[in-house]
Design an enzyme around this catalytic site. Sequence first.
Site, PDB file in Angstrom:
ATOM      1  N   TYR A 161      -5.787   3.845 -14.861  1.00 30.71           N
ATOM      2  CA  TYR A 161      -5.970   4.803 -15.958  1.00 30.71           C
ATOM      3  C   TYR A 161      -6.552   4.174 -17.224  1.00 30.71           C
ATOM      4  O   TYR A 161      -6.818   4.888 -18.197  1.00 30.71           O
ATOM      5  CB  TYR A 161      -4.657   5.514 -16.273  1.00 30.71           C
ATOM      6  CG  TYR A 161      -4.469   6.759 -15.443  1.00 30.71           C
ATOM      7  CD1 TYR A 161      -5.250   7.892 -15.663  1.00 30.71           C
ATOM      8  CD2 TYR A 161      -3.543   6.796 -14.415  1.00 30.71           C
ATOM      9  CE1 TYR A 161      -5.111   9.033 -14.906  1.00 30.71           C
ATOM     10  CE2 TYR A 161      -3.382   7.940 -13.636  1.00 30.71           C
ATOM     11  CZ  TYR A 161      -4.167   9.053 -13.885  1.00 30.71           C
ATOM     12  OH  TYR A 161      -4.025  10.176 -13.119  1.00 30.71           O
ATOM     13  N   GLU A 175      11.757   1.651   9.638  1.00 32.57           N
ATOM     14  CA  GLU A 175      10.422   2.112   9.268  1.00 32.57           C
ATOM     15  C   GLU A 175      10.457   3.230   8.235  1.00 32.57           C
ATOM     16  O   GLU A 175       9.740   3.186   7.238  1.00 32.57           O
ATOM     17  CB  GLU A 175       9.668   2.597  10.511  1.00 32.57           C
ATOM     18  CG  GLU A 175       8.291   3.174  10.185  1.00 32.57           C
ATOM     19  CD  GLU A 175       7.593   3.801  11.384  1.00 32.57           C
ATOM     20  OE1 GLU A 175       6.570   4.466  11.168  1.00 32.57           O
ATOM     21  OE2 GLU A 175       8.067   3.632  12.525  1.00 32.57           O
ATOM     22  N   ASP A 203       9.320   3.844  14.891  1.00 36.25           N
ATOM     23  CA  ASP A 203       8.969   4.914  15.820  1.00 36.25           C
ATOM     24  C   ASP A 203       8.335   4.334  17.080  1.00 36.25           C
ATOM     25  O   ASP A 203       7.679   3.286  17.035  1.00 36.25           O
ATOM     26  CB  ASP A 203       7.974   5.889  15.176  1.00 36.25           C
ATOM     27  CG  ASP A 203       8.614   6.774  14.119  1.00 36.25           C
ATOM     28  OD1 ASP A 203       9.855   6.893  14.125  1.00 36.25           O
ATOM     29  OD2 ASP A 203       7.874   7.329  13.292  1.00 36.25           O
TER      30      ASP A 203
END
Length: 436
Positions: free
Chosen positions: A179, A265, A317
Amino acid sequence: MSENKKRRRQEASTAPHNKPGRKSKSSSSASGLHPFKDRLKADSVILASVKQFSESVKAQLSSLETPPTLSDLNLSSSCREVSDLSTDDVERSIERVMLRAVSSILAGEGFSFTVPARSNANQLYVPELDRIVLKDKTSSRSFSNLSTVRKIAITTRVLRLIHELCRKNIHVTKRDLFYTDVKLFKDQSQSDSVLDDVSCMLGCTRSSLNVVASEKGVVVGRLIFSDDGDPIDCTKMGVGGKAIPPNIDRVSDMKTDALFILLVEKDAAFMRLAEDRFYNRFPCIIITAKGQPDVATRRFLRKMKTELKLPVLALVDSDPYGLKILSVYMCGSKNMSYDSANLTTPDIKWLGIRPSDLDKYGIPEQCRLQMTEQDVKTGKDLLEEDFVKKNKGWVDELGIMVKTKQKAEIQALSTFGFQYLSEVYLPLKIQQRDWL
C-alpha cells in the site's frame, strides 16, 4: 378387539430384535459410529509406546553430528543460500547495490540489477540435505529494456522502502509494503515476488528485511515460550490457539512436556483437536498454517523441532495438494528454495489421512471425492519428484491415489462421529505407530 390389535402391533415391532444373532438398531448404530474403537488399548499403554518412540527420536537427534551444509558438499552445480543479517548489514548491502547502480549510470553504461533466477529450472534437490536449494544462475534487469523496466522500478522502490525500515528499525507487513505505492505495484503478488528477489540479491533471509506476513499459523497444546519477553502458555489459549508471531526471532525459551508435535493441514481439524483437548489426553503440541504453509509457521515448526527434539507427525488431506503442503514443510518450496536451510523440517512422519486409509477405515463412498484430471496430473508429477522417489511408502500411497482416482479430506472421518478423529482415528494410528 382393539386391545388385541394393539398387542399384536407391539409384538410385531419387537419381534425382529429378539431373533438370535440379530443386533438391535441402536447397538448397530453405536458400533457403526465408532469402527475400530474396540481395538484401542488403554491410554496408559499407548502413552508408554509413544513415550518410548519420542525418547528414541530425542536420543537420535542428540547424537547426530552437525548436518552438512552446501559448502561441505561437492556438488556439480554451484548454489546460492541466504543467512540472517542484522538491520545494519542489510542497510549497508542496499547502499552497496545502489552505489554500483549510480556508478554504472555515471559511466554511461545504463542502469541494471543482477537478480538470481528463481524459476523451476534453477532448482536442485540435494538428497544429502533432503531439501530443495537454489542454483546460482542469474538474470539481468535493465532500465533500458521495455520487458524489464517496470520490474526494475518496483525493485528500486522496494529497496528504498526496506532501507528506510532498517534505518528506523521497525517492521511492517507485506500488505503495508504494497500500500505504499499501489499504482506502481498494481497487485500485491508483484511486490511480494520482488521482495523474494531482493532477499536473494542481498543474501539475507526474508525476515532480515523487516517485512513480515500477517499472522496466519496458530499453535496450541503443551508448549510454553517467550514472545518478546512475554510468557505464553499454549494450554491456556482456548480453541483458537496462539497466533504464531510473524517475527520468529523474538520467540525464545521454549519449554514442553509434550511427546510429539502434531502438524495439521487445516483449521477445521485443528479446532476439533483443540476443543477436545487432545493434547491433554496425549501430551503434544498442535500446529497449523491453515492450508498452504507461510514462512512464520515453517520457521516456528523448525525451531520447535530443533530446540525440543520432538518427532513431528503430520495430518493432511488424502489428496495431491495435502502431500504438496507436507513436502513444503519437509524439503521446502521451489519459490523460496534460496532460504530452505531456515524453513524446512526434515523427517516429518506422514500419519494420515493416507489413500490406503480410505478402505482400511471403511470411509463410505459418499464421503470420498473423485479426483479431477488436474488432481491426477498433480499426483503423477509428485511421483516424479526426487524426494518422493526416495520413500517407497509415499510412492505406494500415491500409486493408490492415482489408480483409484479417489481423494478425501480429514473431515470425511466425521461420518463416524464428529469426535472420531480425536477419540479413535488418531489414538489408533499412534498406538499402531502407523506412519510413514
